[in-house]
Design a protein around this motif. Structure first.
Motif, PDB file in Angstrom:
ATOM      1  N   VAL A 197       0.271  -1.902  -2.257  1.00  0.00           N
ATOM      2  CA  VAL A 197      -0.184  -1.448  -3.543  1.00  0.00           C
ATOM      3  C   VAL A 197      -1.671  -0.556  -3.532  1.00  0.00           C
ATOM      4  N   THR A 198      -2.536  -1.552  -2.624  1.00  0.00           N
ATOM      5  CA  THR A 198      -3.838  -1.071  -2.442  1.00  0.00           C
ATOM      6  C   THR A 198      -4.014   0.253  -1.616  1.00  0.00           C
ATOM      7  N   GLU A 233      15.997   2.633   4.271  1.00  0.00           N
ATOM      8  CA  GLU A 233      15.948   1.148   4.613  1.00  0.00           C
ATOM      9  C   GLU A 233      14.437   0.907   4.427  1.00  0.00           C
ATOM     10  N   GLN A 234      13.803   1.208   3.277  1.00  0.00           N
ATOM     11  CA  GLN A 234      12.393   1.140   3.256  1.00  0.00           C
ATOM     12  C   GLN A 234      12.275  -0.519   2.503  1.00  0.00           C
ATOM     13  N   HIS A 235      11.381  -1.316   2.794  1.00  0.00           N
ATOM     14  CA  HIS A 235      11.313  -2.771   2.122  1.00  0.00           C
ATOM     15  C   HIS A 235      11.154  -2.509   0.757  1.00  0.00           C
ATOM     16  N   PRO A 236      11.527  -3.350   0.052  1.00  0.00           N
ATOM     17  CA  PRO A 236      11.262  -3.317  -1.448  1.00  0.00           C
ATOM     18  C   PRO A 236       9.885  -3.546  -1.849  1.00  0.00           C
ATOM     19  N   SER A 237       9.225  -4.029  -1.351  1.00  0.00           N
ATOM     20  CA  SER A 237       7.689  -4.088  -1.732  1.00  0.00           C
ATOM     21  C   SER A 237       7.177  -2.913  -1.723  1.00  0.00           C
ATOM     22  N   ILE A 238       7.711  -1.777  -0.950  1.00  0.00           N
ATOM     23  CA  ILE A 238       6.840  -0.593  -0.991  1.00  0.00           C
ATOM     24  C   ILE A 238       7.370   0.030  -2.324  1.00  0.00           C
ATOM     25  N   LEU A 293       4.545  -0.002  -9.634  1.00  0.00           N
ATOM     26  CA  LEU A 293       3.519  -0.359 -10.096  1.00  0.00           C
ATOM     27  C   LEU A 293       2.364   0.741 -10.408  1.00  0.00           C
ATOM     28  N   LEU A 294       2.343   1.694  -9.428  1.00  0.00           N
ATOM     29  CA  LEU A 294       1.282   2.814  -9.301  1.00  0.00           C
ATOM     30  C   LEU A 294       1.635   4.093 -10.027  1.00  0.00           C
TER      31      LEU A 294
END
Length: 470
Positions: free
Chosen positions: A146-147, A182-187, A193-194
């Motif tokens: 996120v940062t 196959e990107q990680h869900p956190s991305i 969020l952004l």
């Protein structure tokens, strides 16, 4: 407030219980028993009107809480990519808790700020980061992404003449987001969020190991953010960073690296071919709890040009003192104001291990992963991925059989592994990232997996079992 026991005696009691717990993890089950989980009901009660003696509070936590923990500090937890906690970092964590520092400013905790500066410099050497990079300590790799992506957002909008921090996204010029299939869900969570949205991403196809195909990249420009992976969460594979970063740099696009665990491969010389090119990106996120094995929580973010991170994160107010001229103020680079001094345990781990120790930790985990793969294949089971790092995917036949084996392992508790569906195949995922894992742990786990698979095969009719002839 109750003063039933001198603080020193209370701390001694807590320390004795904590040491006993840590001493037990090598031999205890990786998962808590159903009885231990059921006993957590002891904590469900109305808020007591009167207080409880401090020693009883600690006793209750240990007697009912300790048995219901997952033994992630032991050597046979392979469920998520979660390292244990090195003894030196546990000790540093205890001291840090006693210090109770707020790491928001240099003047609120000089020691926390100084250790951040030192540790960030060491990470620059460890990860081959560009000179002059900026960084920050956050809660985990999710918040690190996120940062970092907030810094990317600032940079790409600034190029278009738009101040996103002041004006927001309404009416802003378009930005293109490129991610892997196959990107990680956190991305994807970070992007949502952004304000970018999950469904507005361009998803690039991957190869048979989950690596982004550079030849399938869309056209890039200076208002593009490309997210690549150092370590696919299923296979451990690395996107072709050198080629992607070269394309992005030519177009003026920003490249962010999700390196939650894979970025640590930079520390190991034998993984150089995997990690080549990732230093050419513009931002990186990782997690010190994973392969540095420090206690939760310990995310890290790095940005090539610190000005973008500061522009996205800094906040000022009249009551906040200005720091020393030229000194890095931690609060200008993180989304949090009040935050714990995460740098203390991270510095302790790096100081204790040194460059060679970090490399050895990574190498040992990778060797254990190869040990798992060889052992499973020798027993007749199908390993689905090229084991290039610490991740192993194994199928025990049909999806039903594989899920049943996973359930057997999780209920048995000798070792703990999770499940996944990868490129259409149901698999068990083995993630090796703890300093505590030994070759003995791997062999015991392999035997347990084999027994579970045989029980499942005997129970499920008409499902052939790999290795049954043994």
């Amino acid at each position: 407030m109750l003063h039933d026991l001198p603080a020193e005696d209370l701390f001694d009691a807590a320390s004795t219980r904590a040491k006993a717990y840590l001493a037990s993890t090598a031999d205890r089950l990786a998962a808590p028993s159903p009885e231990a989980v059921a006993a957590l009901a002891r904590f469900r009660e109305p808020l007591p009107a009167a207080g409880t003696e401090a020693l009883d509070v600690v006793r209750l936590l240990d007697e009912f809480g300790s048995p219901a923990t997952v033994a992630t500090t032991g050597g046979r937890y392979f469920g998520l990519v979660m390292g244990g906690a090195l003894p030196v970092t546990v000790a540093a964590n205890w001291l840090a808790a006693a210090w109770d520092q707020n790491a928001v400013f240099r003047w609120t905790s000089p020691v926390a700020a100084e250790l951040e500066d030192v540790a960030l410099g060491w990470f620059g050497e460890l990860f081959d980061l560009p000179a002059g990079f900026g960084g920050a300590f956050v809660s985990g790799s999710s918040m690190a992404s996120v940062t970092a992506l907030a810094a990317a957002r600032h940079a790409v909008f600034a190029r278009a003449g738009w101040d996103v921090e002041e004006e927001g996204l309404a009416g802003a010029p378009p930005v293109t987001i490129v991610v892997s299939e196959e990107q990680h869900p956190s991305i994807l969570k970070a992007l949502s969020l952004l304000g970018f949205g999950r469904n507005r991403c361009i998803r690039v196809p991957v190869d048979d190991q989950g690596r982004m195909r550079a030849d399938a990249l869309p056209p890039l420009d200076e208002r593009t953010i490309v997210c690549i992976q150092a370590g696919n969460v299923n296979t451990g594979a690395f996107d072709p960073a050198a080629e992607i970063c070269a394309r992005a740099r030519e177009a003026g696009a920003w490249v962010h690296v999700d390196g939650a665990f894979g970025l640590w491969a930079k520390a190991a010389a034998s993984r150089a071919s995997l990690s080549a090119g990732f230093e050419q990106a513009d931002s990186w996120s990782t997690d010190a709890h994973k392969w540095l094995n420090v206690p939760y929580d310990s995310g890290l973010v790095f940005v090539r040009e610190p000005k973008h991170l500061r522009a996205a994160m800094s906040a000022t107010a009249a009551y906040l003192l200005e720091g020393e001229e030229g000194a890095r103020e931690p609060s200008h680079f993180t989304p949090e104001m009040s935050r714990r001094a995460r740098s203390i345990e991270v510095w302790a781990a790096l100081k204790h291990l040194g460059r060679d120790g970090v490399a050895d930790l990574v190498e040992r985990c990778c060797a254990h992963a190869r040990h798992f793969a060889r052992g499973l294949q020798a027993r007749g089971y199908e390993v689905l991925n090229e084991v290039v790092l610490n991740q192993v995917l194994v199928s025990f036949g049909s999806p039903e059989s594989t899920r049943a084996v996973i359930a057997e392992l999780q209920s048995g508790g000798i070792c703990w592994c999770g499940g996944t569906v990868w490129q259409g195949r149901t698999a068990m995922r083995i993630s090796v990232s703890s300093w505590a894992t030994t070759a003995k742990d791997v062999e015991l786990s392999l035997e347990t997996m084999d027994r579970a698979a045989r029980r499942v095969a005997a129970r499920i009719e008409n499902v052939p079992m790999a290795g049954r002839s043994r």
